[in-house]
Scaffold this active site. Structure first.
Site, PDB file in Angstrom:
ATOM      1  N   HIS A 124      28.754  14.420  -3.143  1.00 33.01           N
ATOM      2  CA  HIS A 124      29.882  14.130  -4.042  1.00 33.01           C
ATOM      3  C   HIS A 124      31.113  14.890  -3.554  1.00 33.01           C
ATOM      4  O   HIS A 124      31.036  16.098  -3.288  1.00 33.01           O
ATOM      5  CB  HIS A 124      29.592  14.646  -5.458  1.00 33.01           C
ATOM      6  CG  HIS A 124      28.511  13.950  -6.205  1.00 33.01           C
ATOM      7  ND1 HIS A 124      28.747  12.969  -7.134  1.00 33.01           N
ATOM      8  CD2 HIS A 124      27.164  14.121  -6.190  1.00 33.01           C
ATOM      9  CE1 HIS A 124      27.606  12.558  -7.657  1.00 33.01           C
ATOM     10  NE2 HIS A 124      26.620  13.248  -7.104  1.00 33.01           N
TER      11      HIS A 124
ATOM     12  N   HIS B 238      23.160  11.991  -1.032  1.00 33.90           N
ATOM     13  CA  HIS B 238      24.593  11.714  -1.175  1.00 33.90           C
ATOM     14  C   HIS B 238      25.354  13.000  -1.418  1.00 33.90           C
ATOM     15  O   HIS B 238      24.838  13.928  -2.034  1.00 33.90           O
ATOM     16  CB  HIS B 238      24.861  10.706  -2.289  1.00 33.90           C
ATOM     17  CG  HIS B 238      24.210  11.036  -3.599  1.00 33.90           C
ATOM     18  ND1 HIS B 238      22.873  10.785  -3.848  1.00 33.90           N
ATOM     19  CD2 HIS B 238      24.696  11.606  -4.715  1.00 33.90           C
ATOM     20  CE1 HIS B 238      22.573  11.176  -5.070  1.00 33.90           C
ATOM     21  NE2 HIS B 238      23.660  11.690  -5.623  1.00 33.90           N
TER      22      HIS B 238
HETATM   23  P1  5GP Z   1      23.483  12.058  -8.682  1.00 31.36           P
HETATM   24  O1  5GP Z   1      23.482  12.284 -10.170  1.00 31.36           O
HETATM   25  O2  5GP Z   1      22.195  11.440  -8.196  1.00 31.36           O
HETATM   26  O3  5GP Z   1      23.882  13.273  -7.894  1.00 31.36           O
HETATM   27  O4  5GP Z   1      24.673  11.047  -8.415  1.00 31.36           O
HETATM   28  C1  5GP Z   1      24.533   9.676  -8.374  1.00 31.36           C
HETATM   29  C2  5GP Z   1      25.921   9.114  -8.531  1.00 31.36           C
HETATM   30  O5  5GP Z   1      25.883   7.742  -8.185  1.00 31.36           O
HETATM   31  C3  5GP Z   1      26.448   9.194  -9.970  1.00 31.36           C
HETATM   32  O6  5GP Z   1      27.630   9.964 -10.015  1.00 31.36           O
HETATM   33  C4  5GP Z   1      26.675   7.734 -10.359  1.00 31.36           C
HETATM   34  O7  5GP Z   1      27.844   7.542 -11.119  1.00 31.36           O
HETATM   35  C5  5GP Z   1      26.777   7.045  -8.999  1.00 31.36           C
HETATM   36  N1  5GP Z   1      26.335   5.671  -9.026  1.00 31.36           N
HETATM   37  C6  5GP Z   1      25.184   5.197  -9.586  1.00 31.36           C
HETATM   38  N2  5GP Z   1      25.083   3.869  -9.399  1.00 31.36           N
HETATM   39  C7  5GP Z   1      26.195   3.489  -8.707  1.00 31.36           C
HETATM   40  C8  5GP Z   1      26.651   2.212  -8.220  1.00 31.36           C
HETATM   41  O8  5GP Z   1      26.026   1.163  -8.369  1.00 31.36           O
HETATM   42  N3  5GP Z   1      27.841   2.207  -7.541  1.00 31.36           N
HETATM   43  C9  5GP Z   1      28.563   3.347  -7.353  1.00 31.36           C
HETATM   44  N4  5GP Z   1      29.727   3.234  -6.700  1.00 31.36           N
HETATM   45  N5  5GP Z   1      28.151   4.563  -7.785  1.00 31.36           N
HETATM   46  C10 5GP Z   1      26.980   4.627  -8.469  1.00 31.36           C
END
Ligand code: 5GP
Ligand code: ZN
Length: 154
Positions: free
Chosen positions: A104, A102
């Site tokens: 951001h 993903h």
């Molecule tokens: P990472 O920390 O892996 O780079 O980012 C994962 C992101 O996914 C986090 O910012 C978290 O808030 C978001 N996230 C986790 N679960 C969900 C969800 O069920 N729905 C949405 N819209 N975002 C999520």
């Protein structure tokens, strides 16, 4: 397109789990982060499941990031933000929590007191020999790190 692997973001991309969608095309799905660092914090994901960018071909990576750029323009315009951070983490050590690639897109504002990369990862000093050695190791590894690299020869 999506795999039945229990992956949260595969389920969001397929609509099985609801999200605040802002964009979708045949390759990517973009939606608001449930824990926004600022309003409009958007995640852009490939519809196909990849755990990290190492699993993607250069073409697949290019499709994701060119579309992320397209969405980023809309995020910045739609939020009237002063700047925009593009963040993409691979692996637990890099802070990746959700194991579906993903990107951001985080709107940033002068009023919040800009945080540069140094605010996240402090600058460290290393001997010149260490830097020469790591540069040499990277040079020797480019073109060998991805199994799909042979498709592309830059
Ligand atoms: P990472 O920390 O892996 O780079 O980012 C994962 C992101 O996914 C986090 O910012 C978290 O808030 C978001 N996230 C986790 N679960 C969900 C969800 O069920 N729905 C949405 N819209 N975002 C999520
Ligand atoms: Zn997935």
């Amino acid at each position: 397109m999506n795999e039945d692997n229990g992956c949260l973001f595969c389920k969001i991309a397929s609509g099985e789990i609801p999200s605040k969608k802002v964009y979708e095309d045949e390759k990517v799905f973009a939606f608001l982060d449930i824990n926004p660092r600022n309003p409009g914090h958007t995640l852009v994901i490939p519809k196909k499941h990849f755990t990290t960018i190492s699993d993607m071909s250069e073409e697949e990576y290019g499709e994701l990031f060119s579309r992320a750029k397209y969405v980023a323009n809309g995020v910045q315009k739609g939020t009237k933000s002063d700047g925009l951070s593009v963040v993409q983490s691979n692996g637990k050590a890099a802070g990746q929590v959700v194991t579906h690639v993903h990107v951001h897109l985080i709107p940033r504002y002068m009023s919040e007191g800009p945080v540069s990369l140094e605010g996240v990862l402090s600058v460290k000093k290393f001997p010149d020999e260490t830097l020469d050695s790591v540069a040499s190791s990277i040079k020797g590894s480019i073109g060998k790190s991805s199994e799909k690299k042979e498709e592309y020869d830059f």
